[in-house]
Design an enzyme around this catalytic site. Structure first.
Site, PDB file in Angstrom:
ATOM      1  N   HIS A   1      -0.688   5.695   7.793  1.00 13.81           N
ATOM      2  CA  HIS A   1      -1.716   4.752   7.368  1.00 13.81           C
ATOM      3  C   HIS A   1      -2.037   3.645   8.126  1.00 13.81           C
ATOM      4  CE1 HIS A   1      -4.660   2.356   5.517  1.00 13.81           C
ATOM      5  NE2 HIS A   1      -3.714   1.176   5.364  1.00 13.81           N
TER       6      HIS A   1
ATOM      7  N   HIS B   1     -11.598  -0.602   6.358  1.00 12.44           N
ATOM      8  CA  HIS B   1     -10.109  -0.886   6.237  1.00 12.44           C
ATOM      9  C   HIS B   1      -9.454  -0.099   7.582  1.00 12.44           C
ATOM     10  CE1 HIS B   1      -6.544  -0.238   3.353  1.00 12.44           C
ATOM     11  NE2 HIS B   1      -6.131  -0.684   4.417  1.00 12.44           N
TER      12      HIS B   1
ATOM     13  N   GLU C   1       0.819  -1.152  -0.053  1.00 12.58           N
ATOM     14  CA  GLU C   1       0.126  -0.162   0.100  1.00 12.58           C
ATOM     15  C   GLU C   1       0.694   1.310  -0.142  1.00 12.58           C
ATOM     16  OE1 GLU C   1      -4.153  -0.472   1.638  1.00 12.58           O
ATOM     17  OE2 GLU C   1      -2.828  -0.850   3.228  1.00 12.58           O
TER      18      GLU C   1
ATOM     19  N   HIS D   1      -4.836   0.810  10.378  1.00 10.24           N
ATOM     20  CA  HIS D   1      -6.190   0.299  10.915  1.00 10.24           C
ATOM     21  C   HIS D   1      -6.600   0.513  12.370  1.00 10.24           C
ATOM     22  CE1 HIS D   1      -4.267  -2.801   7.733  1.00 10.24           C
ATOM     23  NE2 HIS D   1      -4.373  -1.447   7.237  1.00 10.24           N
TER      24      HIS D   1
HETATM   25 MN    MN Z   1      -4.039  -0.950   5.132  1.00  8.54          MN
END
Ligand code: MN
Length: 261
Positions: A120, A192, A101, A122
Site C-alpha cells: 500500500h 489517498h 492501515e 501513496h
Molecule cells: Mn495510506
C-alpha cells in the site's frame, strides 16, 4: 527486547521474533529479512516515503502475515517485523505501535487466498488517476502489463460516509477495499493512494515500482495525445513473460537500496 527461550530453541531467531503467544508456526528468517529489504527498496525506488507499507504472508502459517511496526519503510530492519493474525492483531509487537492501515493487508489476505504479498502506498504519480473523474488508469507499457484492463477506484465515502479520514482503519473498511480490488492486481484509493497485490514478495515490489512508472508514462502520453493501451491479450501474454524476469530487478534494486551502486 523480551525473548521467549522456548521459541528461540524451536526457531532459532528470538532476536527477531520474541513473544508471540498462541502464534503457531513462525516465519522463516529468510522471509523476515527479505521483507526488510523490500521496505528499503520501495523507499529507494520512490514508491513509499515516510508512509506506505509492504506485507507478506507467514510462510509457515498462511493465515498470518508479516508487516513492519509503525515506522518509515526506509528504516525497517528484521527486528522491526511484526506478525499479525487474520484479524490484524499483532502477535509480537510487545507494546510497539503498529500501522493504522494494517486492515488493508489483513482483509485482502482473507478475501484472496492467491495473494501472498501486498503493497500500500501513496506513490505520487498514481494519485491523480484516483481523483480525475474522466481518467482511467491502464497499462501503457510491457513492464506494467499486470495492471487490470481498467483499474478500479475505491471511494471511501461509499463505505465510511461523507465524514471520514480517508484511512483504512477497520476490518470493515479493509473488506470494502478488498471487494473493490476484486480479483485484480491493483486498486486506486481516491484522494489517498493505491494498493497492489501479487503471488510473492518480490513480485509485489516489482508491481509497486512499475505501477508508479506506468502512472508517469500514462500521464505524459495523455498530455501528448490519443493513447494506445495494451489490449487484453497483450496484458496476459506479457505478464507471463515478465514473471520470469523479476529476480533481475530485485537483485538490482537490492544493491541500489544497500548503497552498493
Ligand atoms: Mn495510506
Amino acid at each position: 527486547m523480551v525473548c521467549n527461550p522456548a521459541y528461540s530453541d524451536m526457531y532459532g531467531f528470538a532476536q527477531t521474533m520474541p513473544d508471540r503467544p498462541g502464534g503457531g508456526a513462525g516465519p522463516s528468517q529468510t522471509l523476515i529479512e527479505e521483507l526488510a529489504v523490500a521496505n528499503r527498496i520501495l523507499f529507494r525506488e520512490g514508491v513509499v516515503d515516510a508512509f506506505g507499507h509492504v506485507s507478506v504472508r507467514n510462510d509457515a502459517n498462511p493465515n498470518h502475515y508479516l508487516l513492519a511496526r509503525n515506522m518509515a519503510p526506509a528504516l525497517v530492519t528484521p527486528e522491526d517485523i511484526v506478525e499479525f493474525d487474520a484479524d490484524c492483531n499483532p502477535l509480537n509487537a510487545n507494546g510497539r505501535a503498529v500501522y493504522l492501515e494494517r486492515f488493508i493487508h489483513g482483509e485482502i489476505y482473507k478475501m484472496r487466498p492467491d495473494v501472498v504479498a501486498v503493497v500500500h502506498s501513496h506513490s505520487p504519480a498514481v494519485v491523480p488517476f484516483g481523483i480525475v473523474k474522466t481518467a482511467k488508469f491502464r497499462s501503457v507499457c510491457q513492464m506494467s502489463s499486470f495492471l487490470p484492463v481498467c483499474t478500479p477506484i475505491f471511494e471511501i465515502r461509499d463505505a465510511a460516509g461523507e465524514d471520514n479520514d480517508l484511512l483504512i482503519t477497520s476490518q470493515a473498511l479493509g473488506a470494502a477495499l478488498a471487494r473493490v480490488l476484486g480479483d485484480g492486481t491493483c486498486v486506486l484509493m481516491r484522494g489517498h493512494g493505491s494498493t497492489v497485490v501479487a503471488s510473492n514478495l518480490r513480485e509485489v515490489v516489482y508491481r509497486a515500482v512499475y505501477t508508479e512508472v506506468n502512472a508517469k508514462l500514462q500521464s505524459e502520453a495523455m498530455r501528448m495525445g490519443e493513447v494506445t493501451y495494451l489490449n487484453e491479450k497483450e496484458l496476459v501474454t506479457t505478464t507471463r513473460t515478465i514473471a520470469t524476469q523479476i529476480n533481475r530487478a530485485w537483485d538490482f534494486w537490492r544493491m541500489r537500496a544497500e548503497g552498493k551502486l
